[in-house]
Design a protein around this motif. Structure first.
Motif, mmCIF file in Angstrom:
data_model
loop_
_atom_site.group_PDB
_atom_site.id
_atom_site.type_symbol
_atom_site.label_atom_id
_atom_site.label_comp_id
_atom_site.label_asym_id
_atom_site.label_seq_id
_atom_site.Cartn_x
_atom_site.Cartn_y
_atom_site.Cartn_z
ATOM 1 N N ASN A 3 86.933 3.380 -13.182
ATOM 2 C CA ASN A 3 85.903 3.439 -14.222
ATOM 3 C C ASN A 3 84.583 2.866 -13.722
ATOM 4 O O ASN A 3 84.090 1.858 -14.208
ATOM 5 C CB ASN A 3 86.379 2.722 -15.491
ATOM 6 N N SER A 4 84.043 3.536 -12.736
ATOM 7 C CA SER A 4 82.879 3.025 -12.027
ATOM 8 C C SER A 4 81.804 4.098 -11.897
ATOM 9 O O SER A 4 82.107 5.282 -11.803
ATOM 10 C CB SER A 4 83.319 2.570 -10.634
ATOM 11 N N SER A 5 80.560 3.643 -11.884
ATOM 12 C CA SER A 5 79.466 4.563 -11.577
ATOM 13 C C SER A 5 79.157 4.458 -10.091
ATOM 14 O O SER A 5 79.510 3.480 -9.449
ATOM 15 C CB SER A 5 78.226 4.205 -12.399
ATOM 16 N N ILE A 6 78.495 5.455 -9.560
ATOM 17 C CA ILE A 6 78.205 5.491 -8.128
ATOM 18 C C ILE A 6 77.286 4.340 -7.721
ATOM 19 O O ILE A 6 77.231 3.964 -6.554
ATOM 20 C CB ILE A 6 77.619 6.864 -7.713
ATOM 21 N N SER A 7 76.590 3.745 -8.667
ATOM 22 C CA SER A 7 75.711 2.624 -8.349
ATOM 23 C C SER A 7 76.474 1.309 -8.197
ATOM 24 O O SER A 7 75.898 0.309 -7.796
ATOM 25 C CB SER A 7 74.634 2.479 -9.428
ATOM 26 N N ALA A 8 77.771 1.314 -8.521
ATOM 27 C CA ALA A 8 78.578 0.100 -8.371
ATOM 28 C C ALA A 8 78.706 -0.267 -6.892
ATOM 29 O O ALA A 8 78.440 0.545 -6.009
ATOM 30 C CB ALA A 8 79.955 0.325 -8.973
ATOM 31 N N LEU A 9 79.119 -1.487 -6.639
ATOM 32 C CA LEU A 9 79.290 -1.928 -5.255
ATOM 33 C C LEU A 9 80.291 -1.056 -4.513
ATOM 34 O O LEU A 9 81.293 -0.616 -5.076
ATOM 35 C CB LEU A 9 79.768 -3.377 -5.225
ATOM 36 N N ALA A 10 80.037 -0.850 -3.255
ATOM 37 C CA ALA A 10 80.917 -0.042 -2.415
ATOM 38 C C ALA A 10 82.122 -0.871 -1.960
ATOM 39 O O ALA A 10 82.050 -2.086 -1.859
ATOM 40 C CB ALA A 10 80.160 0.460 -1.197
ATOM 41 N N GLU A 11 83.214 -0.190 -1.667
ATOM 42 C CA GLU A 11 84.387 -0.803 -1.052
ATOM 43 C C GLU A 11 84.207 -0.700 0.454
ATOM 44 O O GLU A 11 83.869 0.369 0.969
ATOM 45 C CB GLU A 11 85.663 -0.073 -1.463
ATOM 46 N N TRP A 12 84.449 -1.786 1.187
ATOM 47 C CA TRP A 12 84.318 -1.814 2.633
ATOM 48 C C TRP A 12 85.636 -2.255 3.243
ATOM 49 O O TRP A 12 86.334 -3.102 2.690
ATOM 50 C CB TRP A 12 83.242 -2.801 3.077
ATOM 51 N N MET A 13 85.953 -1.688 4.390
ATOM 52 C CA MET A 13 87.162 -2.068 5.113
ATOM 53 C C MET A 13 86.844 -2.007 6.605
ATOM 54 O O MET A 13 86.266 -1.043 7.084
ATOM 55 C CB MET A 13 88.277 -1.072 4.767
ATOM 56 N N SER A 14 87.203 -3.051 7.342
ATOM 57 C CA SER A 14 86.947 -3.110 8.771
ATOM 58 C C SER A 14 88.266 -3.278 9.511
ATOM 59 O O SER A 14 89.055 -4.163 9.192
ATOM 60 C CB SER A 14 86.024 -4.291 9.073
ATOM 61 N N VAL A 15 88.505 -2.392 10.491
ATOM 62 C CA VAL A 15 89.774 -2.374 11.208
ATOM 63 C C VAL A 15 89.506 -2.407 12.710
ATOM 64 O O VAL A 15 88.831 -1.529 13.242
ATOM 65 C CB VAL A 15 90.580 -1.096 10.862
ATOM 66 N N PRO A 16 90.029 -3.407 13.421
ATOM 67 C CA PRO A 16 89.880 -3.414 14.887
ATOM 68 C C PRO A 16 90.760 -2.327 15.500
ATOM 69 O O PRO A 16 91.788 -1.964 14.936
ATOM 70 C CB PRO A 16 90.362 -4.808 15.288
ATOM 71 N N VAL A 74 86.650 0.185 13.560
ATOM 72 C CA VAL A 74 86.447 1.293 12.630
ATOM 73 C C VAL A 74 86.147 0.694 11.259
ATOM 74 O O VAL A 74 86.866 -0.195 10.795
ATOM 75 C CB VAL A 74 87.697 2.195 12.547
ATOM 76 N N ILE A 75 85.083 1.166 10.631
ATOM 77 C CA ILE A 75 84.655 0.649 9.335
ATOM 78 C C ILE A 75 84.640 1.789 8.334
ATOM 79 O O ILE A 75 84.095 2.859 8.607
ATOM 80 C CB ILE A 75 83.267 -0.004 9.446
ATOM 81 N N VAL A 76 85.265 1.559 7.180
ATOM 82 C CA VAL A 76 85.346 2.566 6.122
ATOM 83 C C VAL A 76 84.533 2.085 4.930
ATOM 84 O O VAL A 76 84.620 0.923 4.541
ATOM 85 C CB VAL A 76 86.816 2.808 5.702
ATOM 86 N N ASN A 77 83.760 2.999 4.356
ATOM 87 C CA ASN A 77 82.945 2.732 3.172
ATOM 88 C C ASN A 77 83.317 3.748 2.109
ATOM 89 O O ASN A 77 83.302 4.951 2.375
ATOM 90 C CB ASN A 77 81.467 2.838 3.555
ATOM 91 N N LEU A 78 83.674 3.285 0.914
ATOM 92 C CA LEU A 78 84.059 4.164 -0.191
ATOM 93 C C LEU A 78 83.216 3.837 -1.411
ATOM 94 O O LEU A 78 83.109 2.680 -1.804
ATOM 95 C CB LEU A 78 85.540 3.968 -0.534
ATOM 96 N N ARG A 79 82.602 4.873 -1.993
ATOM 97 C CA ARG A 79 81.861 4.743 -3.255
ATOM 98 C C ARG A 79 82.290 5.880 -4.144
ATOM 99 O O ARG A 79 82.434 7.008 -3.681
ATOM 100 C CB ARG A 79 80.365 4.803 -3.003
ATOM 101 N N ALA A 80 82.490 5.599 -5.422
ATOM 102 C CA ALA A 80 82.966 6.652 -6.316
ATOM 103 C C ALA A 80 82.372 6.513 -7.707
ATOM 104 O O ALA A 80 82.109 5.416 -8.178
ATOM 105 C CB ALA A 80 84.483 6.605 -6.408
#
Length: 175
Positions: A79-92, A41-47
């Motif tokens: 304190n981030s714009s949506i163009s900032a790098l995304a947060e990624w998380m990978s869970v087996p 399962v992979i989670v992607n967060l952008r804010a």
């Protein structure tokens, strides 16, 4: 072992205009079902957020959704714009029963050899919202029922969007 099939998106949600200290219960819960035969399962967060921070915690349940347990939490985006790098998380899907921790030197007397704590420790508390940012509880995914819990921190938050995607991959063509 073969190469896993491409990622399949199972949750794609955008939350707009979250203000103050967050929403009901300190965050935003998005439930979803994990398909059978899922390997990862992979989670992607952008804010886009000002005045605070936001993170996403992947949670599992062993009772159909009455009680939730943390599996892993992303870093806090602040304190981030949506163009900032995304947060990624990978869970087996099958956890290995260890909790990752920050390596910290142990307290030692002056002039002695310094030792470091292990990266892996036994599983600790995994109740809802107990993980620090960038931490894994060591729990495996316990059922097809899962949720992402978006945690907002700070007292004067303004967001224009919080984009959360959950993806899975598998070796099965049916996932």
């Amino acid at each position: 072992m073969s190469i896993r099939l491409p990622l399949q998106t199972i949750l794609n949600v955008t939350n707009h205009d979250e203000l103050g200290v967050g929403s009901v219960n300190g965050g935003i819960a998005q439930t979803f079902l994990i398909p059978q035969d899922t390997d990862n399962v992979i989670v992607n967060l952008r804010a886009c957020i000002v005045g605070g921070g936001v993170s996403a915690t992947l949670q599992t349940t062993d009772d159909g959704g009455t009680t939730w347990y943390d599996i892993a939490r992303t870093s806090i985006v602040s304190n981030s714009s949506i163009s900032a790098l995304a947060e990624w998380m990978s869970v087996p899907v099958a956890g290995f029963g260890y909790r990752t921790t920050v390596i910290r030197p142990s307290v030692v007397a002056a002039g002695s050899v310094q030792s470091f704590g292990s990266v892996l420790t036994t599983t600790g508390s995994a109740g809802a919202s107990t993980l620090a940012s960038r931490e894994f509880s060591g729990l495996p995914i316990m059922s097809q029922n899962a949720r992402i819990f978006i945690q907002l921190t700070g007292s004067d938050i303004t967001t224009s969007s919080i984009l959360t995607r959950v993806m899975v991959n598998s070796q099965s063509a049916t996932a």
